[in-house]
Design a protein around this motif. Structure first.
Motif, PDB file in Angstrom:
ATOM      1  N   ARG A  27     123.456  76.374 158.261  1.00 44.01           N
ATOM      2  CA  ARG A  27     123.480  77.114 157.012  1.00 44.01           C
ATOM      3  C   ARG A  27     124.916  77.439 156.617  1.00 44.01           C
ATOM      4  NH1 ARG A  27     118.502  78.732 155.800  1.00 44.01           N
ATOM      5  NH2 ARG A  27     118.988  80.716 154.815  1.00 44.01           N
ATOM      6  N   VAL A  28     125.123  77.644 155.327  1.00 45.24           N
ATOM      7  CA  VAL A  28     126.445  77.992 154.811  1.00 45.24           C
ATOM      8  C   VAL A  28     126.297  79.144 153.821  1.00 45.24           C
ATOM      9  CG1 VAL A  28     126.371  76.258 152.967  1.00 45.24           C
ATOM     10  CG2 VAL A  28     128.562  77.074 153.778  1.00 45.24           C
ATOM     11  N   THR A 107     123.140  82.535 151.541  1.00 50.17           N
ATOM     12  CA  THR A 107     123.294  81.653 152.690  1.00 50.17           C
ATOM     13  C   THR A 107     122.205  80.600 152.563  1.00 50.17           C
ATOM     14  OG1 THR A 107     124.194  83.425 154.059  1.00 50.17           O
ATOM     15  CG2 THR A 107     123.286  81.512 155.209  1.00 50.17           C
ATOM     16  N   ILE A 108     122.643  79.349 152.431  1.00 47.09           N
ATOM     17  CA  ILE A 108     121.684  78.276 152.182  1.00 47.09           C
ATOM     18  C   ILE A 108     121.650  77.293 153.344  1.00 47.09           C
ATOM     19  CG2 ILE A 108     121.809  78.499 149.675  1.00 47.09           C
ATOM     20  CD1 ILE A 108     123.647  76.007 149.666  1.00 47.09           C
ATOM     21  N   GLY A 109     120.527  76.618 153.465  1.00 44.48           N
ATOM     22  CA  GLY A 109     120.343  75.562 154.443  1.00 44.48           C
ATOM     23  C   GLY A 109     119.439  74.504 153.841  1.00 44.48           C
ATOM     24  N   ALA A 110     119.429  73.346 154.427  1.00 42.38           N
ATOM     25  CA  ALA A 110     118.633  72.236 153.895  1.00 42.38           C
ATOM     26  C   ALA A 110     117.665  71.726 154.954  1.00 42.38           C
ATOM     27  CB  ALA A 110     119.536  71.101 153.434  1.00 42.38           C
ATOM     28  N   ASN A 136     117.420  79.375 150.281  1.00 47.02           N
ATOM     29  CA  ASN A 136     118.345  80.478 150.516  1.00 47.02           C
ATOM     30  C   ASN A 136     117.853  81.338 151.672  1.00 47.02           C
ATOM     31  OD1 ASN A 136     116.366  82.221 149.450  1.00 47.02           O
ATOM     32  ND2 ASN A 136     117.339  82.331 147.444  1.00 47.02           N
ATOM     33  N   GLN A 137     118.578  82.407 151.955  1.00 47.88           N
ATOM     34  CA  GLN A 137     118.271  83.264 153.099  1.00 47.88           C
ATOM     35  C   GLN A 137     116.936  83.986 152.948  1.00 47.88           C
ATOM     36  OE1 GLN A 137     120.695  83.784 150.895  1.00 47.88           O
ATOM     37  NE2 GLN A 137     120.524  85.884 150.146  1.00 47.88           N
ATOM     38  N   LEU A 141     113.057  78.340 147.617  1.00 47.73           N
ATOM     39  CA  LEU A 141     113.461  76.955 147.375  1.00 47.73           C
ATOM     40  C   LEU A 141     114.322  76.938 146.116  1.00 47.73           C
ATOM     41  CD1 LEU A 141     113.187  73.956 148.126  1.00 47.73           C
ATOM     42  CD2 LEU A 141     111.089  73.918 146.758  1.00 47.73           C
ATOM     43  N   ILE A 142     115.590  76.543 146.250  1.00 47.41           N
ATOM     44  CA  ILE A 142     116.483  76.567 145.097  1.00 47.41           C
ATOM     45  C   ILE A 142     116.816  75.173 144.570  1.00 47.41           C
ATOM     46  CG2 ILE A 142     117.426  78.810 145.742  1.00 47.41           C
ATOM     47  CD1 ILE A 142     120.007  77.394 146.604  1.00 47.41           C
TER      48      ILE A 142
END
Length: 155
Positions: A27-28, A107-110, A136-137, A141-142
């Motif tokens: 995540r970033v 904070t997002i992750g894929a 996102n955190q 779903l973005i």
């Protein structure tokens, strides 16, 4: 999406993948400064760069560019190592949907899912279609899209 995504290993070959497999990226966290800097260079709409105008927009505040979200997702996919050393070419992107805005501090992750695969006429490669979902955190779903890729085969 059923089940927990697997941590990727470096460089999956075509034969290593099965339809339905899912992989999670690291995540970033995206800062307001990163949103503004990206937008100034690539997507300078007021709701990406001007806090006051953004507050008056339909979003009610500063948001990240959808293009920034897509590129961050691409970087997370690359950094996961999933296709490092085995990706031969990108063949296309489809079904691109910006579903919710990227907000400062998110904070997002894929999560990448293998949705289809087929053997190429060339015995050294195969085609894979993946679905990538960026969350996102809060678990919202973005961004969602698919990609078709050419991957190396072991044999």
């Amino acid at each position: 999406m059923a089940g927990q995504p697997l941590p990727p290993i470096n460089g999956y070959f075509f034969e290593d993948l099965e339809i339905g497999q899912r992989f999670a990226s690291r995540r970033v966290t995206v800062t307001e400064d990163a949103i503004i800097r990206f937008a100034l260079e690539w997507d300078p709409h007021a709701f990406h760069i001007d806090r006051e105008e953004a507050n008056e927009s339909m979003f009610g505040g500063l948001i990240g560019s959808g293009l920034q979200t897509l590129l961050l997702t691409s970087r997370m996919l690359y950094d996961s190592g999933l296709f490092q050393g085995t990706a031969l070419a990108g063949l296309g992107v489809g079904e691109l949907r910006f579903l919710k805005p990227l907000l400062p501090g998110d904070t997002i992750g894929a999560v990448t899912e293998i949705v289809d695969k087929s053997v190429s006429r060339n015995p050294t490669r195969g085609k894979v279609r993946i679905r990538i979902q960026t969350l996102n955190q809060r678990g919202d779903l973005i961004l969602s899209h698919t990609r078709e890729m050419l991957l190396a085969r072991r044999s």
